[in-house]
Design a protein around this motif. Structure first.
Motif, PDB file in Angstrom:
ATOM      1  N   ASN A  84      -4.205   6.073  -2.422  1.00 43.09           N
ATOM      2  CA  ASN A  84      -3.280   4.992  -2.084  1.00 43.09           C
ATOM      3  C   ASN A  84      -3.764   3.617  -2.527  1.00 43.09           C
ATOM      4  O   ASN A  84      -3.333   2.600  -1.987  1.00 43.09           O
ATOM      5  N   CYS A  85      -4.650   3.559  -3.525  1.00 40.58           N
ATOM      6  CA  CYS A  85      -5.119   2.260  -4.023  1.00 40.58           C
ATOM      7  C   CYS A  85      -4.251   1.722  -5.151  1.00 40.58           C
ATOM      8  O   CYS A  85      -4.645   0.788  -5.849  1.00 40.58           O
ATOM      9  N   ASN A  86      -3.090   2.315  -5.365  1.00 44.39           N
ATOM     10  CA  ASN A  86      -2.155   1.763  -6.344  1.00 44.39           C
ATOM     11  C   ASN A  86      -1.590   0.450  -5.818  1.00 44.39           C
ATOM     12  O   ASN A  86      -1.222   0.343  -4.650  1.00 44.39           O
ATOM     13  N   ALA A  87      -1.524  -0.542  -6.702  1.00 49.47           N
ATOM     14  CA  ALA A  87      -1.049  -1.866  -6.306  1.00 49.47           C
ATOM     15  C   ALA A  87       0.293  -2.133  -6.969  1.00 49.47           C
ATOM     16  O   ALA A  87       0.384  -2.122  -8.203  1.00 49.47           O
ATOM     17  N   PRO A  88       1.347  -2.356  -6.223  1.00 47.23           N
ATOM     18  CA  PRO A  88       2.621  -2.726  -6.834  1.00 47.23           C
ATOM     19  C   PRO A  88       2.467  -3.971  -7.699  1.00 47.23           C
ATOM     20  O   PRO A  88       1.583  -4.804  -7.478  1.00 47.23           O
ATOM     21  N   ARG A  89       3.336  -4.104  -8.675  1.00 46.99           N
ATOM     22  CA  ARG A  89       3.284  -5.235  -9.597  1.00 46.99           C
ATOM     23  C   ARG A  89       3.235  -6.572  -8.841  1.00 46.99           C
ATOM     24  O   ARG A  89       2.537  -7.505  -9.233  1.00 46.99           O
ATOM     25  N   ALA A 131       1.635   6.154  -3.534  1.00 42.19           N
ATOM     26  CA  ALA A 131       1.128   5.556  -2.298  1.00 42.19           C
ATOM     27  C   ALA A 131       0.476   4.213  -2.618  1.00 42.19           C
ATOM     28  O   ALA A 131      -0.242   4.087  -3.614  1.00 42.19           O
ATOM     29  N   VAL A 132       0.702   3.211  -1.761  1.00 45.32           N
ATOM     30  CA  VAL A 132       0.265   1.858  -2.108  1.00 45.32           C
ATOM     31  C   VAL A 132      -0.460   1.120  -0.987  1.00 45.32           C
ATOM     32  O   VAL A 132      -0.852  -0.028  -1.167  1.00 45.32           O
ATOM     33  N   VAL A 133      -0.665   1.756   0.171  1.00 47.24           N
ATOM     34  CA  VAL A 133      -1.197   0.990   1.290  1.00 47.24           C
ATOM     35  C   VAL A 133      -2.574   0.419   0.984  1.00 47.24           C
ATOM     36  O   VAL A 133      -2.901  -0.711   1.366  1.00 47.24           O
ATOM     37  N   GLY A 134      -3.407   1.154   0.256  1.00 50.70           N
ATOM     38  CA  GLY A 134      -4.723   0.640  -0.116  1.00 50.70           C
ATOM     39  C   GLY A 134      -4.659  -0.399  -1.219  1.00 50.70           C
ATOM     40  O   GLY A 134      -5.527  -1.265  -1.328  1.00 50.70           O
ATOM     41  N   GLY A 135      -3.618  -0.312  -2.059  1.00 57.08           N
ATOM     42  CA  GLY A 135      -3.469  -1.310  -3.109  1.00 57.08           C
ATOM     43  C   GLY A 135      -3.271  -2.699  -2.543  1.00 57.08           C
ATOM     44  O   GLY A 135      -3.783  -3.691  -3.074  1.00 57.08           O
ATOM     45  N   ASN A 136      -2.547  -2.793  -1.455  1.00 54.53           N
ATOM     46  CA  ASN A 136      -2.291  -4.081  -0.833  1.00 54.53           C
ATOM     47  C   ASN A 136      -3.561  -4.695  -0.254  1.00 54.53           C
ATOM     48  O   ASN A 136      -3.802  -5.896  -0.387  1.00 54.53           O
ATOM     49  N   ILE A 149       1.209  -9.413 -18.618  1.00 58.29           N
ATOM     50  CA  ILE A 149       1.435  -8.072 -19.163  1.00 58.29           C
ATOM     51  C   ILE A 149       0.726  -7.077 -18.255  1.00 58.29           C
ATOM     52  O   ILE A 149      -0.505  -7.113 -18.113  1.00 58.29           O
ATOM     53  N   ILE A 150       1.514  -6.196 -17.622  1.00 61.40           N
ATOM     54  CA  ILE A 150       0.961  -5.171 -16.728  1.00 61.40           C
ATOM     55  C   ILE A 150       1.503  -3.825 -17.189  1.00 61.40           C
ATOM     56  O   ILE A 150       2.714  -3.597 -17.148  1.00 61.40           O
ATOM     57  N   PRO A 151       0.647  -2.936 -17.657  1.00 62.65           N
ATOM     58  CA  PRO A 151       1.145  -1.648 -18.196  1.00 62.65           C
ATOM     59  C   PRO A 151       1.760  -0.779 -17.109  1.00 62.65           C
ATOM     60  O   PRO A 151       1.174  -0.592 -16.039  1.00 62.65           O
ATOM     61  N   LYS A 152       2.938  -0.259 -17.398  1.00 61.97           N
ATOM     62  CA  LYS A 152       3.596   0.647 -16.465  1.00 61.97           C
ATOM     63  C   LYS A 152       2.804   1.944 -16.359  1.00 61.97           C
ATOM     64  O   LYS A 152       2.192   2.396 -17.325  1.00 61.97           O
ATOM     65  N   GLY A 153       2.844   2.532 -15.177  1.00 56.26           N
ATOM     66  CA  GLY A 153       2.114   3.770 -14.951  1.00 56.26           C
ATOM     67  C   GLY A 153       0.641   3.562 -14.661  1.00 56.26           C
ATOM     68  O   GLY A 153      -0.092   4.531 -14.448  1.00 56.26           O
ATOM     69  N   SER A 154       0.225   2.307 -14.621  1.00 57.48           N
ATOM     70  CA  SER A 154      -1.175   2.018 -14.324  1.00 57.48           C
ATOM     71  C   SER A 154      -1.353   1.822 -12.828  1.00 57.48           C
ATOM     72  O   SER A 154      -0.392   1.798 -12.048  1.00 57.48           O
ATOM     73  N   ILE A 155      -2.592   1.645 -12.415  1.00 57.91           N
ATOM     74  CA  ILE A 155      -2.906   1.397 -11.004  1.00 57.91           C
ATOM     75  C   ILE A 155      -2.286   0.086 -10.532  1.00 57.91           C
ATOM     76  O   ILE A 155      -2.092  -0.120  -9.330  1.00 57.91           O
ATOM     77  N   LEU A 156      -1.910  -0.795 -11.500  1.00 64.19           N
ATOM     78  CA  LEU A 156      -1.320  -2.087 -11.164  1.00 64.19           C
ATOM     79  C   LEU A 156       0.204  -2.103 -11.281  1.00 64.19           C
ATOM     80  O   LEU A 156       0.833  -3.119 -10.971  1.00 64.19           O
ATOM     81  N   ASP A 157       0.804  -1.030 -11.720  1.00 61.79           N
ATOM     82  CA  ASP A 157       2.261  -0.908 -11.764  1.00 61.79           C
ATOM     83  C   ASP A 157       2.609   0.572 -11.698  1.00 61.79           C
ATOM     84  O   ASP A 157       3.067   1.164 -12.672  1.00 61.79           O
ATOM     85  N   PRO A 158       2.391   1.191 -10.528  1.00 64.61           N
ATOM     86  CA  PRO A 158       2.513   2.647 -10.422  1.00 64.61           C
ATOM     87  C   PRO A 158       3.966   3.099 -10.363  1.00 64.61           C
ATOM     88  O   PRO A 158       4.896   2.282 -10.320  1.00 64.61           O
ATOM     89  N   SER A 159       4.149   4.401 -10.315  1.00 59.79           N
ATOM     90  CA  SER A 159       5.483   4.975 -10.219  1.00 59.79           C
ATOM     91  C   SER A 159       6.094   4.677  -8.862  1.00 59.79           C
ATOM     92  O   SER A 159       5.417   4.244  -7.925  1.00 59.79           O
ATOM     93  N   PRO A 185      -2.152   4.895   6.590  1.00 58.61           N
ATOM     94  CA  PRO A 185      -3.015   6.080   6.494  1.00 58.61           C
ATOM     95  C   PRO A 185      -4.043   5.944   5.383  1.00 58.61           C
ATOM     96  O   PRO A 185      -3.705   5.523   4.269  1.00 58.61           O
ATOM     97  N   PRO A 186      -5.304   6.300   5.631  1.00 62.43           N
ATOM     98  CA  PRO A 186      -6.315   6.215   4.563  1.00 62.43           C
ATOM     99  C   PRO A 186      -6.196   7.339   3.547  1.00 62.43           C
ATOM    100  O   PRO A 186      -6.811   7.262   2.486  1.00 62.43           O
ATOM    101  N   ASN A 187      -5.436   8.380   3.885  1.00 60.48           N
ATOM    102  CA  ASN A 187      -5.388   9.564   3.020  1.00 60.48           C
ATOM    103  C   ASN A 187      -3.977   9.864   2.533  1.00 60.48           C
ATOM    104  O   ASN A 187      -3.644  11.006   2.259  1.00 60.48           O
ATOM    105  N   SER A 188      -3.121   8.850   2.405  1.00 59.62           N
ATOM    106  CA  SER A 188      -1.755   9.092   1.922  1.00 59.62           C
ATOM    107  C   SER A 188      -1.765   9.291   0.411  1.00 59.62           C
ATOM    108  O   SER A 188      -2.593   8.734  -0.315  1.00 59.62           O
ATOM    109  N   HIS A 189      -0.814  10.118  -0.062  1.00 59.11           N
ATOM    110  CA  HIS A 189      -0.707  10.397  -1.492  1.00 59.11           C
ATOM    111  C   HIS A 189       0.684  10.117  -2.037  1.00 59.11           C
ATOM    112  O   HIS A 189       0.903  10.253  -3.245  1.00 59.11           O
ATOM    113  N   SER A 190       1.632   9.755  -1.183  1.00 56.75           N
ATOM    114  CA  SER A 190       2.963   9.404  -1.643  1.00 56.75           C
ATOM    115  C   SER A 190       3.515   8.311  -0.751  1.00 56.75           C
ATOM    116  O   SER A 190       3.080   8.142   0.395  1.00 56.75           O
TER     117      SER A 190
END
Length: 1299
Positions: free
Chosen positions: A1031-1036, A1082-1087, A1068-1078, A876-881
């Motif tokens: 959803n542009c958060n990217a998992p570590r 949502a992460v589909v755009g991060g990938n 070093i990737i700060p937690k809580g950032s766009i590169l290591d989110p909670s 989904p382009p509009n996911s938030h979780s």
């Protein structure tokens, strides 16, 4: 001089190869002569085949045949030839100057191709350039008719050969085209390829004569481009009225009209795609038409030159040429697109007719080792064909024998001729070739023998240069055949070619084969195969029927018509009907799949409930089961094409038996040869002295005039009744391998580990059911060490590369001793190394006897088409979780104690449906089938790992795992040291920084601190933006994938990708950032988006190259009935010495795009435009690649979703280069309003609306005032010299990298 021959005529079969020309001649009275000449020897003769014929005639007839006079043909009965003329012209890019005529809006379609790059780690994207040098866009358009679509009003309808209707949206404008064609002629271009969309539907085998005006002339309508009817024409043929439907047999096809105009103007070669290969998919059909236009004039020139060497230009002599499909065709019909495998095809026919028949019809693997390359193929009672293959970067859509070629030839012109060391030199150094029995064709004057002394000296020099890492040595036949599901141990090995016999025993032993068959003419078997081959004529037409009882009668009619066409064509060549047979094929596929199989019903006789030609349904089911391991019983079967192959038997007489031996074989001498364990005395025998019943134990050497056969220790050769050699292969002795690193073993283990991952991928593709995995190849397979470190990862999807290691290590830490034999784990959660939820990772431990913990792990990650969530497709382009994006698995036991947990995994896949507005998986059965396929792929990996452990021992295998990882670590360390040395002081740490932004303003910041002494670095992403609401958060794991990808690209060596690449690096990737989110982010755009920006930032810090498009341009549309997803290419960034490639996928993706004709056939859209967007690449000394324009006209109401980036922040340039242009997403409503959709949105579209996508260009490199000229239209072939790997395995591996 020989005495005069008995009354009769000579028959010649000649194979003109890249190094040698082989001649097989049957003389009057039955005597056989064989001859081998250099293919190029201008000081001695003009043409090698002609010279071979001249020598045989002169020696056998006892009469002079002067070189400077045309040969008398009165003594020649027939000639048959195979030639590499077309192949060489394609490899060396020495074909005819060609212009492409293509439907307007698609001028760059063949440049873009499937939009994938061939080598994922090359920052300088190198793709073989197109064969044409000019493009003319033709004003015309045919559109498939769809019921209910009212967009085209009263435009005429045309019924194609498949029964499908087409709308003539725009008739061809020949008036405007005439002037552009005249301009091409003025430029000296006389060869055309004509490629118009959907033209294959209007190809007819025997079109009736068109309506004519007075005097029989064809008058073209100015309004519609159709023939004007005469006054007496029936009403149905007069000026078309709105809604009137007409047969294509009476309405002239656009391509044929363009072709007629071009020939009228004086073009010498006009290749119409609808005639060259009338099959759906315009891109490969276009490549094939271009290849035909490019190569056919070269073949004609060679044929004219060849004919000129004979009296009467061979008018009274039947001359046949071998085609790529293994059949002979008259010289006049020999064309470019069917000539690529003309040479090697003769060898396949040769061993198929001889070895298979003489070895009790056991399956045979052919091993043809010539001077330049090695060809591997298979025969098990019928020729194995492929219908699309790639040679020198050009995809040819035509029937071809499935011949797999690797760059590992004997190469007789090696050290002794001043060139590099070759396989022949290695055998010479080992004593396995005897210079006294080799022709004196070496040295500057080509009159010297092989020099063993010079060869040994050259090897000594090489030994001083060997480093710890050895490069790629090509794919062995083991992977070529076993990757296709064949057990090599159940085959006979047929070795031939000049160098094949030298390696017969070693190859057979490596493949687990017990018998080798070497024909007495093995040195010239390709030429002999030409003498045995049949004459073939094929007819084919497209189809659009479902394979159902209701369609059987129509299919029978079409098969019968094509059979008549084949029989008539062969009868016209003088063959009696009794010598002509036909075989019918249907090109079948399951509905909603792209994997079509060309099926013969030869072994499936007709029944009252089937077609008259046979039970094609049963043939398809059996073939599908063999290829993929399953069938889809409740899925409709569709017919894409109908094909008939007409065969006229050559009637060649059988060979005469040799005399029976009355004593032991005569040994000529004894040589000292090196084998495992040292030098051994080796008997030398001459083939001409051997008789039926002779047995020769190894080690021994059997020498023929044209080849050398090495019988290794433990093997025994025997002579058959017809004088052939059959070798019983012993087990031999395996060399002892220790745990200390050895350069040769390092290379062997590197390839063995990689082969495990690749064969896992092959099993996954074979057994998966979904389009995403089976056809788009959106998956990765890998092998991991006992601690979860990556050992080998086949080059599949870049974004998976580093993430899978995180997934395996998470499971080891989370489950520990709870990982047991018989367990298989499933995971996709970002916290557990997941990339995004549709990517399901299946992990299986590998246990070894006596070891309590796993000794390795194997894993496969596949993109599932749907796992639930708020939108179909789970992107989904509009996911938030995270919960909105589908089912979640952290550490799920998919298999427990050997039992597949179907109920539990089904419940988990349906769980998202409990969330309001969300759904469980929408395709449960495909999910379950693909998960089982992943389990099966892992099981194959376990089998291969255990075979390796059995062969070498666990200690040795794990030691070389560590050596290979250490080798990668050293390579990255060296890269970091060199970078620090170029940028700063070698004694002090180097700090470089870079920053870039997402379109919402979120920064991605990086500081790299490099220790130039140790070759280590810290990558610190502190300062990157916060987790975002979208959803542009990217998992570590995504950041680690981007990092390992960049390191591998910058190393610049062909090292295996493994854990060692990350060993010198701390992240070093700060937690809580766009590169290591909670955990719930949502992460589909991060990938698919943020991963690209991370790559941009890393490459910017190292100044490796300018930014590429930095986006995947995700596009989805659909409604309650259909759904479609694609990613679209853009511009690649320029580098220090290269221009960026235009219209290509870059960095973290490499997926292919749907062919325009398939897109319009299956979905309610019309592709109006797909071409490069000129000027969108950044200016500079080296220009960035251009993005593309892609326009979709919607024919039904649907929801359009766009997920993209680089719409605000432009792709950066470097070193003074300009940035690339940003992308743009526009929606043009039917009423003319133009709306900017922004980067991410979902919107309802209606019939008549158009979506216009402009993808970003790449950044430029260096100041524009120092600009280098852009690449020309026709470039050199792919890097690596004139050789090109080819075959079904090569196409499979290439497709995996392009997935």
């Amino acid at each position: 001089m020989a005495t005069a021959a008995a009354p009769g005529k000579f028959q010649f079969a000649i194979d003109r190869g890249g190094t040698f020309t082989d001649v097989f001649a049957r003389c009057p009275g039955g005597k056989v002569r064989v001859l081998k000449l250099l293919s190029e020897d201008p000081a001695s003769y003009r043409d090698a085949p002609t010279e071979g014929i001249r020598r045989v005639l002169e020696e056998e007839c006892g009469l002079p045949f002067p070189k400077d006079q045309p040969l008398d043909t009165s003594r020649i009965e027939w000639l048959r030839m195979g030639t590499t003329v077309a192949t060489n012209a394609l490899l060396e890019r020495k074909g005819e100057r060609v212009a492409l005529l293509i439907t307007r809006g698609f001028r760059d379609l063949l440049h873009i191709g499937n939009q994938a790059r061939p080598h994922i780690f090359d920052l300088m994207v190198s793709v073989p350039e197109v064969l044409y040098e000019a493009v003319v866009e033709v004003d015309e358009r045919l559109v498939l008719h769809q019921e209910g679509c009212q967009l085209f009003g009263s435009a005429p309808l045309v019924t194609g050969v498949t029964g499908e209707s087409l709308v003539v949206e725009q008739p061809v404008d020949l008036g405007a085209l005439r002037g552009e064609l005249q301009e091409l002629l003025a430029q000296g271009i006389t060869s055309l390829a004509v490629v118009l969309l959907h033209s294959y539907l209007l190809q007819v085998s025997h079109p009736p004569p068109p309506p004519t005006g007075q005097g029989g002339s064809r008058c073209l309508s100015a309004s519609f481009g159709f023939p004007q009817p005469t006054e007496n024409a029936p009403p149905s043929l007069k000026e078309p009225q709105p809604g009137i439907r007409a047969s294509c047999a009476w309405w002239p096809e656009h391509e044929r009209k363009v072709g007629a105009l071009a020939r009228e103007l004086g073009f010498q070669q006009v290749s119409l795609s609808s005639e060259v290969m009338p099959m759906v998919r315009v891109v490969p059909r276009g490549y094939t038409a271009c290849a035909d236009a490019y190569l056919t004039p070269c073949i004609r020139r060679y044929l004219d030159s060849f004919r000129a060497g004979f009296a009467g230009h061979l008018q009274d002599v039947p001359v046949l040429f071998m085609r790529s499909d293994g059949g002979l065709t008259p010289m006049e019909a020999f064309g470019g697109s069917r000539a690529i495998l003309s040479g090697p095809a003769g060898g396949v026919v040769g061993y198929a007719v001889t070895t298979y028949q003489r070895m009790d019809r056991q399956p045979v693997i052919g091993f043809d080792m010539g001077g330049t390359s090695t060809d591997v193929s298979r025969y098990a009672g019928e020729y194995e064909h492929v219908f699309e293959a790639t040679t020198a970067g050009i995809s040819i859509q035509a029937p071809q024998l499935d011949i797999n070629t690797v760059a590992a030839g004997g190469a007789a012109h090696g050290c002794s001729s001043g060139g590099p060391l070759t396989v022949t030199d290695a055998n010479l150094a080992l004593g396995r070739l005897l210079p006294a029995y080799f022709p004196r064709i070496f040295g500057p004057k080509e009159d010297q023998p092989l020099s063993r002394e010079a060869t040994l000296e050259a090897f000594q020099d090489m030994a001083t240069q060997v480093q710890a890492f050895l490069g790629d040595s090509g794919q062995p036949p083991l992977s070529i055949e076993e990757a296709r599901g064949h057990d090599t141990s159940r085959h006979i090995l047929a070795c031939f070619g000049g160098a094949g016999g030298q390696h017969a025993c070693a190859i057979a032993r490596a493949l687990g084969m017990s018998q080798v068959f070497i024909h007495k003419h093995s040195g010239i078997l390709s030429a002999y195969g030409l003498a045995l081959a049949d004459v073939v004529h094929e007819a084919q037409e497209p189809c659009a029927l479902a394979y159902t009882p209701e369609a059987y009668a129509q299919l029978d009619e079409r098969i019968a018509a094509l059979e008549r066409a084949c029989v008539e064509a062969l009868a016209a060549q003088g063959f009696a009907r009794s010598r002509i047979s036909t075989e019918s094929f249907l090109h079948l596929r399951y509905e909603r799949t792209d994997c079509a199989l060309m099926c013969s019903a030869k072994d499936y006789p007709a029944t009252p409930g089937t077609c008259r030609s046979g039970d094609f349904g049963a043939a398809f089911a059996a073939r599908y089961l063999q290829e993929f391991g399953f069938t889809i019983p409740n899925r409709a079967i569709l017919v894409d094409d109908v094909r008939v192959r007409g065969i006229a038997s050559s009637g060649m007489d059988q060979e005469e038996p040799v005399p029976t031996s009355k004593g032991p074989p005569q040994r000529k001498t004894v040589s000292r040869c090196y084998f495992e364990g040292g030098y051994q005395d080796t008997g030398v025998y001459l083939m001409e002295d051997l008789l039926w019943g002779h047995c020769i134990p190894g080690p021994s050497i059997i020498i023929d005039k044209n080849s050398t056969i090495l019988v290794e220790p433990g093997c025994t050769a025997s002579v058959t009744r017809l004088g052939d050699i059959c070798i019983a292969v012993g087990s031999g002795t395996e060399p002892q391998v220790g745990t200390q690193v050895d350069p040769i073993q390092l290379s062997i283990f590197s390839h063995r580990f990689m082969s495990i991952a690749e064969q896992m991928g092959r099993i996954l593709q074979r057994t998966a059911i979904s389009t995403n995995i089976k056809e788009r190849l959106d998956f990765s397979c890998a092998l991991f060490g006992p601690e979860g470190g990556l050992v080998s990862n086949a080059p599949h999807i870049p974004v998976h590369l580093g993430a899978m290691q995180e997934t395996v290590q998470f499971q080891i830490q989370a489950l520990g001793s709870d990982i047991r034999k018989g367990d298989v784990l499933l995971s996709n959660h970002p916290c557990a190394g997941g990339s995004h939820l549709p990517d399901l990772t299946v992990i299986t431990p590998v246990f070894s006897p006596g070891e309590p913990r796993p000794v390795f792990f194997v894993a496969s990650r596949g993109h599932h088409a749907d796992i639930g969530g708020i939108t179909p497709g789970s992107m989904p382009p509009n996911s938030h979780s995270l919960q909105e994006e589908g089912a979640v698995f952290v550490s799920f036991k998919l298999v427990k104690n050997g039992i597949f947990q179907e109920d539990a995994v089904t419940e988990a896949l349906m769980a998202p449906g409990r969330l309001p507005g969300s759904s469980g998986t929408r395709n449960l059965q495909d999910n379950l089938s693909d998960l089982r396929a992943q389990v099966a792929a892992n099981q194959k990996g376990i089998q291969l790992v255990n075979e390796l452990i059995t062969q070498y021992g666990l200690e040795v295998v794990q030691a070389y795992m560590a050596h290979i990882q250490a080798n990668a670590e050293v390579a990255v360390q060296q890269m970091l040291k060199e970078f620090a040395g170029r940028q700063g002081e070698p004694e002090r740490p180097l700090v470089v920084e870079a920053e870039d932004f997402m379109d919402d303003g979120s920064p991605i910041r990086l500081k790299v601190t490099v220790d130039p002494q140790k070759g280590q670095a810290v990558f610190d992403f502190t300062g990157s933006g916060h987790e975002v609401y979208g959803n542009c958060n990217a998992p570590r794991a995504i950041t680690l994938s981007a990092l390992i990808y960049c390191l591998r690209c910058m190393v610049g060596e062909d090292i295996p990708l493994n854990q060692g690449c990350l060993a010198p690096v701390r992240t070093i990737i700060p937690k809580g950032s766009i590169l290591d989110p909670s955990l719930d982010a949502a992460v589909v755009g991060g990938n698919v988006l943020t991963s690209q920006r991370v790559v941009d930032v890393i490459l910017r810090a190292f100044e490796a190259c300018a930014a590429s498009q930095g986006c995947m341009n995700n596009l989805t549309f659909g409604n309650e009935r259909i759904g479609y997803y694609e990613t679209v290419s853009g511009g690649a960034g320029a580098g220090p010495h290269w221009h960026g490639r235009s219209g290509v996928h870059t960095h973290m993706t490499n997926t292919r795009i749907t062919d325009p004709e398939i897109l319009e056939k299956r979905y309610p859209v019309v592709l109006k435009r797909f071409q490069l967007a000129p000027g969108t690449g950044g200016a500079g000394q080296f220009r960035g690649g251009d993005g593309v324009w892609r326009e979709l006209l919607f024919r039904a109401e649907m929801v359009l979703s766009v997920l993209s980036e680089r719409r605000a922040f432009r792709p950066y340039g470097l070193q003074g280069g300009e940035p690339g242009s940003p992308g743009l997403n526009l929606l043009i409503r039917q009423d003319g309003r133009t709306i900017n959709l922004g980067a991410k949105t979902s919107v309802t579209v209606h019939p008549g609306d158009t979506f216009r996508l402009q993808t970003p260009g790449g950044g430029g490199f260096g100041p524009a005032e120092a600009a280098q000229p852009p690449p020309k239209g026709r470039a050199d072939p792919a890097a690596g010299g004139p050789f090109a790997e080819r075959g079904s395995l090569y196409d499979y591996r290439l497709a995996q990298e392009m997935a």
